[in-house]
Motif scaffolding. Structure first.
Motif, PDB file in Angstrom:
ATOM      1  N   ALA A  96       0.959  -1.359   0.223  1.00 41.14           N
ATOM      2  CA  ALA A  96      -0.357   0.271  -0.197  1.00 41.14           C
ATOM      3  C   ALA A  96       0.849   1.050   0.419  1.00 41.14           C
ATOM      4  CB  ALA A  96      -1.117  -0.274   1.490  1.00 41.14           C
ATOM      5  N   LEU A  97       2.182   1.336   1.052  1.00 41.49           N
ATOM      6  CA  LEU A  97       3.197   2.273   1.323  1.00 41.49           C
ATOM      7  C   LEU A  97       3.464   2.627  -0.325  1.00 41.49           C
ATOM      8  CD1 LEU A  97       3.866   4.651   2.798  1.00 41.49           C
ATOM      9  CD2 LEU A  97       5.765   2.983   3.193  1.00 41.49           C
ATOM     10  N   ALA A  98       4.375   1.939  -1.126  1.00 39.94           N
ATOM     11  CA  ALA A  98       4.721   1.607  -2.456  1.00 39.94           C
ATOM     12  C   ALA A  98       3.820   1.886  -3.641  1.00 39.94           C
ATOM     13  CB  ALA A  98       4.978   0.233  -2.562  1.00 39.94           C
ATOM     14  N   GLY A  99       2.920   1.443  -3.503  1.00 39.19           N
ATOM     15  CA  GLY A  99       1.572   2.079  -4.917  1.00 39.19           C
ATOM     16  C   GLY A  99       1.025   3.553  -4.253  1.00 39.19           C
ATOM     17  N   ILE A 253       7.095  -3.615  -6.237  1.00 38.81           N
ATOM     18  CA  ILE A 253       6.363  -4.083  -7.392  1.00 38.81           C
ATOM     19  C   ILE A 253       5.607  -4.433  -7.348  1.00 38.81           C
ATOM     20  CG2 ILE A 253       6.933  -5.930  -9.780  1.00 38.81           C
ATOM     21  CD1 ILE A 253       9.651  -5.846  -8.385  1.00 38.81           C
ATOM     22  N   ALA A 254       4.731  -5.051  -6.304  1.00 35.20           N
ATOM     23  CA  ALA A 254       3.114  -5.970  -6.301  1.00 35.20           C
ATOM     24  C   ALA A 254       2.419  -4.517  -6.268  1.00 35.20           C
ATOM     25  CB  ALA A 254       2.921  -7.017  -4.566  1.00 35.20           C
ATOM     26  N   GLY A 255       2.503  -3.757  -5.397  1.00 39.76           N
ATOM     27  CA  GLY A 255       2.175  -2.625  -5.223  1.00 39.76           C
ATOM     28  C   GLY A 255       1.742  -0.987  -6.037  1.00 39.76           C
ATOM     29  N   LEU A 256       2.860  -1.163  -7.165  1.00 36.54           N
ATOM     30  CA  LEU A 256       3.279  -0.955  -7.976  1.00 36.54           C
ATOM     31  C   LEU A 256       1.839  -1.183  -9.739  1.00 36.54           C
ATOM     32  CD1 LEU A 256       4.811   1.858  -9.720  1.00 36.54           C
ATOM     33  CD2 LEU A 256       6.214  -0.314 -10.804  1.00 36.54           C
ATOM     34  N   ILE A 257       1.822  -2.437  -9.700  1.00 38.16           N
ATOM     35  CA  ILE A 257       0.644  -3.472 -10.109  1.00 38.16           C
ATOM     36  C   ILE A 257      -0.667  -3.280 -10.325  1.00 38.16           C
ATOM     37  CG2 ILE A 257       0.028  -5.096 -11.080  1.00 38.16           C
ATOM     38  CD1 ILE A 257       3.018  -5.810 -11.214  1.00 38.16           C
ATOM     39  N   THR A 267      -5.123   4.171   0.918  1.00 35.94           N
ATOM     40  CA  THR A 267      -4.612   3.500   1.591  1.00 35.94           C
ATOM     41  C   THR A 267      -4.521   2.802   1.793  1.00 35.94           C
ATOM     42  OG1 THR A 267      -6.273   4.971   2.387  1.00 35.94           O
ATOM     43  CG2 THR A 267      -4.570   6.150   2.133  1.00 35.94           C
ATOM     44  N   SER A 268      -6.285   2.108   2.256  1.00 34.94           N
ATOM     45  CA  SER A 268      -6.685   0.412   2.576  1.00 34.94           C
ATOM     46  C   SER A 268      -6.095  -0.601   1.395  1.00 34.94           C
ATOM     47  CB  SER A 268      -8.059   0.338   3.054  1.00 34.94           C
ATOM     48  OG  SER A 268      -8.820   0.944   1.273  1.00 34.94           O
ATOM     49  N   ALA A 269      -5.554  -0.626   0.741  1.00 35.89           N
ATOM     50  CA  ALA A 269      -5.438  -1.696  -0.217  1.00 35.89           C
ATOM     51  C   ALA A 269      -3.921  -2.799   0.375  1.00 35.89           C
ATOM     52  CB  ALA A 269      -4.427  -0.725  -1.337  1.00 35.89           C
ATOM     53  N   GLY A 270      -4.578  -3.606   0.021  1.00 37.30           N
ATOM     54  CA  GLY A 270      -2.984  -5.002   0.070  1.00 37.30           C
ATOM     55  C   GLY A 270      -3.822  -5.481   1.965  1.00 37.30           C
ATOM     56  N   THR A 271      -4.713  -5.080   2.306  1.00 41.93           N
ATOM     57  CA  THR A 271      -5.304  -5.201   3.260  1.00 41.93           C
ATOM     58  C   THR A 271      -5.196  -6.858   3.432  1.00 41.93           C
ATOM     59  OG1 THR A 271      -6.387  -3.535   4.271  1.00 41.93           O
ATOM     60  CG2 THR A 271      -7.133  -5.791   5.105  1.00 41.93           C
ATOM     61  N   ALA A 272      -4.375  -7.330   4.250  1.00 41.76           N
ATOM     62  CA  ALA A 272      -4.608  -9.448   4.554  1.00 41.76           C
ATOM     63  C   ALA A 272      -3.658  -9.727   3.163  1.00 41.76           C
ATOM     64  CB  ALA A 272      -5.939  -9.903   4.419  1.00 41.76           C
ATOM     65  N   TYR A 273      -3.160  -9.158   2.374  1.00 39.55           N
ATOM     66  CA  TYR A 273      -2.504  -9.803   1.237  1.00 39.55           C
ATOM     67  C   TYR A 273      -1.809 -10.825   1.557  1.00 39.55           C
ATOM     68  CZ  TYR A 273      -4.570  -7.508  -2.407  1.00 39.55           C
ATOM     69  OH  TYR A 273      -6.340  -6.923  -3.684  1.00 39.55           O
ATOM     70  N   GLU A 274      -1.177 -10.133   2.814  1.00 39.46           N
ATOM     71  CA  GLU A 274      -0.147 -11.111   3.119  1.00 39.46           C
ATOM     72  C   GLU A 274      -0.506 -12.505   4.367  1.00 39.46           C
ATOM     73  OE1 GLU A 274      -2.128  -8.516   6.731  1.00 39.46           O
ATOM     74  OE2 GLU A 274      -0.720  -7.908   4.400  1.00 39.46           O
ATOM     75  N   LEU A 275      -1.423 -13.086   4.344  1.00 40.31           N
ATOM     76  CA  LEU A 275      -2.283 -14.003   4.615  1.00 40.31           C
ATOM     77  C   LEU A 275      -2.213 -14.567   3.177  1.00 40.31           C
ATOM     78  CD1 LEU A 275      -4.903 -12.898   7.252  1.00 40.31           C
ATOM     79  CD2 LEU A 275      -2.252 -13.460   7.582  1.00 40.31           C
ATOM     80  N   ASP A 276      -2.590 -13.972   2.331  1.00 38.37           N
ATOM     81  CA  ASP A 276      -2.594 -14.756   0.540  1.00 38.37           C
ATOM     82  C   ASP A 276      -1.477 -15.497   0.624  1.00 38.37           C
ATOM     83  OD1 ASP A 276      -6.341 -14.718   0.993  1.00 38.37           O
ATOM     84  OD2 ASP A 276      -6.153 -12.968  -0.857  1.00 38.37           O
ATOM     85  N   ALA A 277      -0.709 -14.330   0.766  1.00 36.52           N
ATOM     86  CA  ALA A 277       0.287 -15.169   0.164  1.00 36.52           C
ATOM     87  C   ALA A 277       1.292 -16.482   0.546  1.00 36.52           C
ATOM     88  CB  ALA A 277       1.939 -13.455   0.693  1.00 36.52           C
ATOM     89  N   ILE A 278       1.378 -15.844   2.374  1.00 40.26           N
ATOM     90  CA  ILE A 278       1.740 -17.145   3.289  1.00 40.26           C
ATOM     91  C   ILE A 278       0.800 -18.501   2.644  1.00 40.26           C
ATOM     92  CG2 ILE A 278       2.223 -18.186   6.135  1.00 40.26           C
ATOM     93  CD1 ILE A 278       2.087 -15.389   6.186  1.00 40.26           C
ATOM     94  N   ALA A 279      -0.111 -18.240   2.403  1.00 41.62           N
ATOM     95  CA  ALA A 279      -0.826 -19.418   2.254  1.00 41.62           C
ATOM     96  C   ALA A 279      -0.778 -20.416   0.795  1.00 41.62           C
ATOM     97  CB  ALA A 279      -2.826 -19.083   1.944  1.00 41.62           C
ATOM     98  N   ALA A 280      -0.681 -19.180  -0.174  1.00 41.20           N
ATOM     99  CA  ALA A 280      -0.105 -20.059  -1.218  1.00 41.20           C
ATOM    100  C   ALA A 280       0.627 -20.218  -1.222  1.00 41.20           C
ATOM    101  CB  ALA A 280      -0.269 -18.832  -2.478  1.00 41.20           C
ATOM    102  N   VAL A 281       2.499 -20.016  -0.474  1.00 37.56           N
ATOM    103  CA  VAL A 281       4.167 -20.718  -0.144  1.00 37.56           C
ATOM    104  C   VAL A 281       3.360 -21.878   0.924  1.00 37.56           C
ATOM    105  CG1 VAL A 281       5.662 -20.793   1.086  1.00 37.56           C
ATOM    106  CG2 VAL A 281       4.416 -18.417  -0.133  1.00 37.56           C
ATOM    107  N   VAL A 282       2.823 -22.178   1.790  1.00 36.67           N
ATOM    108  CA  VAL A 282       2.264 -22.900   2.445  1.00 36.67           C
ATOM    109  C   VAL A 282       1.425 -24.531   1.920  1.00 36.67           C
ATOM    110  CG1 VAL A 282       1.247 -23.830   4.880  1.00 36.67           C
ATOM    111  CG2 VAL A 282       2.479 -21.997   4.927  1.00 36.67           C
TER     112      VAL A 282
END
Length: 345
Positions: A96-99, A253-257, A267-282
């Motif tokens: 969100a900050l980068a975007g 880069i993801a924020g840019l896209i 400012t609310s962009a990316g909320t809970a995105y970390e959970l989806d990323a962790i889920a995909a990896v696990v």
């Protein structure tokens, strides 16, 4: 006596298939999911007639790949982090900050603009990448130098980055983005969406780094056993800093896209995105205790989440169920983690 000997080949055959199933299970699960969504779509009755299945159409396939590209890029960095037995909870806020900051270099709104929008691709890209790198360096340096828990350090960055996003624009979104900038999220290269191309390029580069370089071997070594890695002469602190820096860069880069794709920076962009990323990896087979994981597995983890979300949408299933299923998949993936049993033993 004969029965005892005859049982041995069967046991050996089972063990071989068990290892093979673990190795290719994520790929099998992906195709089973695609088949299930396709079959259910074909037999779903609408107004007394068989419904046509939109899932396997070219347009929908491109939609799925465009949708997963952002989570896929985040998951690339998260894979490196989790292999080292860490976790980064801040990627959504860093995104969100980068975007937000990048958008201010690409907007035609005079009240929000910073600099010249004529450079609406290069400058915002460098800004977003730079913010991601800085946040990653801070995360990696603090947790590695002071030997703090990644969960605590990155949770602090999660809060700080979200606060900076609000502070940067006083909580207001940044809109009226330059058309050149929006091409990063909505354009095409040879008929393929730009976000998909960027995801594919980053995935290939990351695979080469993780599997074909000394740095990649050190990443696995640090995740497998930090003490042994340190004894072997590996600079564990440096590896951790670099890994979190890479994860931060992917978030930038993801924020840019995402900003280019939606046409505004929220400012609310990316909320809970970390959970989806962790889920995909696990789900892709990377062990939370470190030392085990592949980017190919992560790719299929991302695809499973994307196909699941898309398929349930097409079938008219409420989004609430998607969260429930996603949570169940994470728990099941951790339960099936072979290193979990080794650690318990």
């Amino acid at each position: 006596m004969n029965s005892t000997y005859s049982a041995l080949p069967r046991a050996s055959f089972f063990n071989r298939n068990k290892r093979r199933l673990h190795k290719y299970g994520i790929i099998i699960a992906f195709f089973i999911l695609c088949l299930a969504v396709t079959v259910i779509g074909e037999v779903q009755v609408t107004n007394g007639a068989w419904s046509s299945n939109y899932f396997l159409s070219q347009d929908n396939i491109l939609i799925v790949f465009r949708q997963i590209s952002i989570n896929g890029i985040l998951a690339i960095g998260m894979t490196f982090v989790i292999i080292t037995a860490g976790v980064d909870l801040s990627v959504g806020s860093v995104l969100a900050l980068a975007g937000i900051v990048a958008a201010r270099f690409a907007t035609t709104n005079s009240n929000m603009a910073i600099g010249d929008t004529a450079n609406a691709i290069l400058i915002p890209t460098l800004v977003a990448l730079g913010i991601g790198l800085v946040c990653g360096v801070i995360n990696g340096t603090i947790l590695a130098r002071y030997r703090l828990q990644p969960f605590i350090v990155t949770m602090g960055m999660l809060s700080a980055a979200r606060g900076l996003s609000l502070l940067t624009t006083d909580g207001n979104p940044v809109s009226q983005l330059n058309d050149d900038f929006r091409w990063l999220g909505n354009g095409y290269i040879l008929g393929i969406p730009v976000p998909v191309v960027l995801f594919a390029v980053l995935l290939v580069l990351a695979w080469i780094v993780l599997n074909k370089t000394t740095f990649g071997r050190y990443v696995y070594a640090v995740g497998g056993n930090q003490k042994s890695a340190r004894t072997s002469g590996i600079n564990v602190l440096k590896i951790k800093v670099l890994v979190y820096t890479l994860c931060g860069a992917m978030a930038g880069i993801a924020g840019l896209i995402l900003t280019a794709r939606t046409g505004s920076a929220q400012t609310s962009a990316g909320t809970a995105y970390e959970l989806d990323a962790i889920a995909a990896v696990v789900i892709g087979g990377t062990s939370m205790v470190g030392g085990i994981g592949t980017l190919v597995g992560t790719l299929f983890g991302v695809l499973i989440i994307g196909v699941m979300n898309n398929g349930l949408d097409l079938l008219g299933v409420q989004s609430y169920y998607q969260q429930i299923i996603k949570g169940a998949l994470i728990v099941i993936a951790v339960m099936l983690d072979p290193s979990r049993k080794q650690q318990r033993d």
